[in-house]
Structures are given as structure tokens and as C-alpha cells.
Design a protein around this motif. Sequence first.
Motif, PDB file in Angstrom:
ATOM      1  N   GLN A   1       0.805  -1.223   0.000  1.00 45.87           N
ATOM      2  CA  GLN A   1       0.000   0.000   0.000  1.00 45.87           C
ATOM      3  C   GLN A   1       0.840   1.277   0.000  1.00 45.87           C
ATOM      4  N   ILE A   2       2.135   1.173   0.252  1.00 41.40           N
ATOM      5  CA  ILE A   2       2.969   2.357   0.394  1.00 41.40           C
ATOM      6  C   ILE A   2       3.293   2.908  -1.004  1.00 41.40           C
ATOM      7  N   PRO A   3       2.820   4.119  -1.307  1.00 41.51           N
ATOM      8  CA  PRO A   3       2.998   4.669  -2.651  1.00 41.51           C
ATOM      9  C   PRO A   3       4.408   5.218  -2.913  1.00 41.51           C
ATOM     10  N   TYR A   4       4.693   5.416  -4.157  1.00 43.31           N
ATOM     11  CA  TYR A   4       5.946   6.008  -4.630  1.00 43.31           C
ATOM     12  C   TYR A   4       6.232   7.291  -3.851  1.00 43.31           C
ATOM     13  N   GLY A   5       7.458   7.437  -3.368  1.00 43.29           N
ATOM     14  CA  GLY A   5       7.856   8.648  -2.670  1.00 43.29           C
ATOM     15  C   GLY A   5       7.524   8.664  -1.187  1.00 43.29           C
ATOM     16  N   LYS A   6       6.790   7.674  -0.718  1.00 43.61           N
ATOM     17  CA  LYS A   6       6.422   7.595   0.697  1.00 43.61           C
ATOM     18  C   LYS A   6       7.175   6.443   1.345  1.00 43.61           C
ATOM     19  N   VAL A   7       7.243   6.457   2.671  1.00 42.25           N
ATOM     20  CA  VAL A   7       7.883   5.383   3.430  1.00 42.25           C
ATOM     21  C   VAL A   7       7.034   5.065   4.651  1.00 42.25           C
ATOM     22  N   ILE A   8       7.354   3.954   5.282  1.00 36.71           N
ATOM     23  CA  ILE A   8       6.716   3.551   6.529  1.00 36.71           C
ATOM     24  C   ILE A   8       7.775   2.808   7.338  1.00 36.71           C
ATOM     25  N   THR A   9       7.607   2.764   8.638  1.00 34.87           N
ATOM     26  CA  THR A   9       8.532   1.976   9.463  1.00 34.87           C
ATOM     27  C   THR A   9       7.847   0.692   9.907  1.00 34.87           C
ATOM     28  N   ILE A  10       8.649  -0.280  10.260  1.00 34.69           N
ATOM     29  CA  ILE A  10       8.102  -1.530  10.787  1.00 34.69           C
ATOM     30  C   ILE A  10       7.288  -1.218  12.045  1.00 34.69           C
ATOM     31  N   GLY A  11       7.756  -0.269  12.842  1.00 35.83           N
ATOM     32  CA  GLY A  11       7.034   0.136  14.043  1.00 35.83           C
ATOM     33  C   GLY A  11       5.656   0.698  13.726  1.00 35.83           C
ATOM     34  N   ASN A  12       5.555   1.488  12.648  1.00 35.64           N
ATOM     35  CA  ASN A  12       4.248   2.010  12.232  1.00 35.64           C
ATOM     36  C   ASN A  12       3.299   0.876  11.876  1.00 35.64           C
ATOM     37  N   ILE A  13       3.815  -0.124  11.178  1.00 34.69           N
ATOM     38  CA  ILE A  13       2.989  -1.275  10.791  1.00 34.69           C
ATOM     39  C   ILE A  13       2.551  -2.035  12.045  1.00 34.69           C
TER      40      ILE A  13
END
Length: 171
Positions: free
Chosen positions: A53-65
Amino acid sequence: MANEDKKDFNAMLHDSKDMPKFQIITDQKSIEKYGGNKMYFAPPIDYDTIMKQIPYGKVITIGNIREYFATENGADFTEPITAGIFVSIAAWASHQRTEDPTPYWRTLKANGELNPKYPGGIGAQREKLEAEGHTIIQKGRKNIRYYVKDYENFLFTLSLNSTANRRRITK
């Protein structure tokens, strides 16, 4: 992980190992560290679903998940060790597939750190993130680590109660 070329990560990705499941922990140090005693275990495929689900140019952390899964499933926290393993499995599974890629390079460790356990290591993840406009910085002199500069400004926010993840709580 070792011997990645000999493992079938897509089979691992689809092996739920009786997850999702909850566990009540009684160790006081862990309860204090994680802010509660109700621990959630998400199956590997759920990490892959989120990472896609994470779009181009964006990031997420394992902690966020992990926070998302805990909130979505009424737990105090999501088990951290399996989370890291399952994110790596999702990355390697995508690397082994010819179709339906998962943009695993957009999933970072804590504080925006790049993940050396991904296919191609730090170099490959860095290349992919820089191609999407991110700046990678180096920290440390002896134990050198790499981070997405100002990663907080590029964080993708997962929306709660998404239909894609409801199947987990009804199982």
C-alpha cells in the motif's frame, strides 16, 4: 537470513503458522516496555499486504505497521521479533517473484534506518529510495548505518479499519 537463494520465500509468505493470534504476556518488564499485556501476532502475508500500500515517494517503518496491527486488532502491541522477520520474508518473496511486486524498500527500520537484510542489502535499498527522491544519510564512524533524511516528512499513514485487513479479525 542465510542461503536466500535456496529458500522459497513465497511459500513462507503464505504460511500463516496459525496466525493471526493473541498472547497474554505476564513478564512485568515486557508489559512496561510495550505498554500492555495483550500481544498480537500478524501472519507474514499481512505485512506484505500493508507494504504493497505504500505509494511512490512515501515510506513507513516496521514500528508504524506494528502499531497499526495492534490498533486494528484491539491489542496493546504487535510482537516485534516476528514483525522484523516477516517484513524480510515479504521483501525476499517479492524479489523472487516476476509479477506482483511489493515495494519493500519503502519499509524502514526504526528512526528511518535502511534494512541491511533486504535483497541487495543497503546499496540496493538506497538506490531505490534515492530514485524516488529521498536523501540517504550516513551516521556513525565504526558502526555505520544509513537513514532516510527527514523520513518523518514522507511517512505514509495507514487508515484504520480498512477492508483489506478486516479478514484478519474475523478469523
